[in-house]
Write a protein that holds these residues in place. Structure first.
Motif, PDB file in Angstrom:
ATOM      1  N   TYR A 223      -6.765   0.576   2.765  1.00 44.66           N
ATOM      2  CA  TYR A 223      -5.250  -0.071   2.766  1.00 44.66           C
ATOM      3  C   TYR A 223      -5.834  -1.087   1.407  1.00 44.66           C
ATOM      4  CZ  TYR A 223      -3.960   1.657   6.821  1.00 44.66           C
ATOM      5  OH  TYR A 223      -3.622   2.368   8.000  1.00 44.66           O
TER       6      TYR A 223
ATOM      7  N   GLU B 197      -1.922  -6.431  -2.328  1.00 44.42           N
ATOM      8  CA  GLU B 197      -1.620  -7.641  -3.517  1.00 44.42           C
ATOM      9  C   GLU B 197      -0.973  -8.506  -3.804  1.00 44.42           C
ATOM     10  OE1 GLU B 197      -0.239  -4.541  -5.866  1.00 44.42           O
ATOM     11  OE2 GLU B 197      -2.278  -3.733  -6.950  1.00 44.42           O
ATOM     12  N   MET B 198      -0.744  -9.778  -3.811  1.00 41.04           N
ATOM     13  CA  MET B 198       0.114 -10.621  -3.659  1.00 41.04           C
ATOM     14  C   MET B 198      -0.225 -12.060  -4.443  1.00 41.04           C
ATOM     15  SD  MET B 198      -3.132 -11.984  -0.963  1.00 41.04           S
ATOM     16  CE  MET B 198      -3.398 -10.147  -0.907  1.00 41.04           C
TER      17      MET B 198
ATOM     18  N   GLU C 251       5.181 -13.527  -2.312  1.00 44.24           N
ATOM     19  CA  GLU C 251       5.311 -11.769  -1.787  1.00 44.24           C
ATOM     20  C   GLU C 251       3.816 -11.321  -1.752  1.00 44.24           C
ATOM     21  OE1 GLU C 251       8.274  -9.190  -3.228  1.00 44.24           O
ATOM     22  OE2 GLU C 251       6.567  -8.776  -5.003  1.00 44.24           O
TER      23      GLU C 251
ATOM     24  N   ARG D 219       2.125  -6.988  -1.262  1.00 44.41           N
ATOM     25  CA  ARG D 219       2.663  -5.996  -0.602  1.00 44.41           C
ATOM     26  C   ARG D 219       1.214  -5.522  -0.440  1.00 44.41           C
ATOM     27  NH1 ARG D 219       3.906  -8.850  -5.117  1.00 44.41           N
ATOM     28  NH2 ARG D 219       2.327  -7.318  -6.631  1.00 44.41           N
TER      29      ARG D 219
ATOM     30  N   TYR E 155      -0.457  -1.330   0.062  1.00 45.13           N
ATOM     31  CA  TYR E 155      -0.238   0.217  -0.046  1.00 45.13           C
ATOM     32  C   TYR E 155      -1.416   1.047   0.611  1.00 45.13           C
ATOM     33  CZ  TYR E 155       1.717  -1.760  -4.755  1.00 45.13           C
ATOM     34  OH  TYR E 155       2.723  -2.058  -5.091  1.00 45.13           O
TER      35      TYR E 155
ATOM     36  N   LEU F 214       3.478   2.111  -1.790  1.00 47.36           N
ATOM     37  CA  LEU F 214       3.542   1.122  -0.748  1.00 47.36           C
ATOM     38  C   LEU F 214       3.893   1.527   0.462  1.00 47.36           C
ATOM     39  CD1 LEU F 214       4.696  -2.319  -1.626  1.00 47.36           C
ATOM     40  CD2 LEU F 214       6.502  -0.647  -1.360  1.00 47.36           C
TER      41      LEU F 214
ATOM     42  N   THR G 206       4.240  -1.426   3.054  1.00 51.10           N
ATOM     43  CA  THR G 206       5.617  -2.434   3.079  1.00 51.10           C
ATOM     44  C   THR G 206       5.122  -3.600   2.672  1.00 51.10           C
ATOM     45  OG1 THR G 206       6.295  -3.696   5.243  1.00 51.10           O
ATOM     46  CG2 THR G 206       3.629  -3.445   5.228  1.00 51.10           C
ATOM     47  N   LYS G 207       5.881  -4.157   2.821  1.00 45.49           N
ATOM     48  CA  LYS G 207       5.976  -5.716   1.700  1.00 45.49           C
ATOM     49  C   LYS G 207       6.083  -6.879   2.566  1.00 45.49           C
ATOM     50  CE  LYS G 207       8.768  -5.051  -1.987  1.00 45.49           C
ATOM     51  NZ  LYS G 207      10.159  -5.006  -2.793  1.00 45.49           N
TER      52      LYS G 207
ATOM     53  N   VAL H   5       7.588 -11.086   2.657  1.00 44.97           N
ATOM     54  CA  VAL H   5       7.503 -12.384   2.035  1.00 44.97           C
ATOM     55  C   VAL H   5       7.828 -13.461   2.438  1.00 44.97           C
ATOM     56  CG1 VAL H   5       9.366 -10.516   0.438  1.00 44.97           C
ATOM     57  CG2 VAL H   5      10.344 -11.791   2.207  1.00 44.97           C
TER      58      VAL H   5
END
Length: 123
Positions: free
Chosen positions: A51, A54-55, A75, A77, A79, A84, A86-87, A89
Motif C-alpha cells: 500500500y 500520499e498526503m 487529504e 489517498r 493506493y 486508488l 480510498t481517500k 480527509v
C-alpha cells in the motif's frame, strides 16, 4: 440454600469458561510486529507492504480558541498496486505538535493490514 445454588452456578460457569479457553494459542500483543509511522508536514508519501499513502498536510486545518490554528492531514489517498482504494480527509493533529502517529497491523486477523491513529487526546 439459595447461596449454595448461586455459588454452584457461578463455579460451574467459571469452570466451563476456563475449559473453553484452554485449547487456544494466545499471543501477547506487545510481542507482535506493529509497524509505526510518524507523519509530519514534511511527509508526502510512505509505503507499508503493498500500500502507498500520499498526503497533503495543512498547517491551518483546524482552529482552537486556546492555541489558534493547528495542522493535520487535509487529504490522505491510499493506493493498492497503484489503484486508488480510498481517500480520508481532515485527520487532525490532535496534540498540535506537528505529528500524527499511525500504527499498522492486521488487527482483525483477516490477512490484510489495518491501521490506527488517535482521534482524541486528554480528558
Amino acid at each position: 440454600m439459595k447461596l449454595f445454588i448461586v455459588f454452584s452456578i457461578s463455579f460451574l460457569s467459571l469452570n466451563i469458561s476456563s475449559q473453553n479457553l484452554s485449547g487456544i494459542d494466545w499471543k501477547l500483543f506487545s510481542d507482535e510486529n506493529v509497524e509505526s509511522i510518524v507523519v509530519t508536514n514534511e511527509t508526502d508519501f510512505f509505503s507499508i507492504d503493498r500500500y502507498n499513502f500520499e498526503m497533503n498536510w495543512n498547517e491551518q486545518l483546524s482552529y482552537s480558541d486556546n492555541i489558534g490554528y493547528y495542522g493535520g492531514i487535509e487529504e490522505m489517498r491510499i493506493y493498492d498496486d497503484n489503484h486508488l482504494i480510498t481517500k480520508i480527509v481532515d485527520i487532525e493533529d490532535i496534540v498540535a505538535l506537528g505529528e500524527i502517529y499511525f500504527e499498522f497491523y492486521d488487527y482483525n486477523f483477516d490477512g490484510y493490514i489495518d491501521f490506527s491513529y488517535p482521534i482524541s487526546q486528554g480528558k
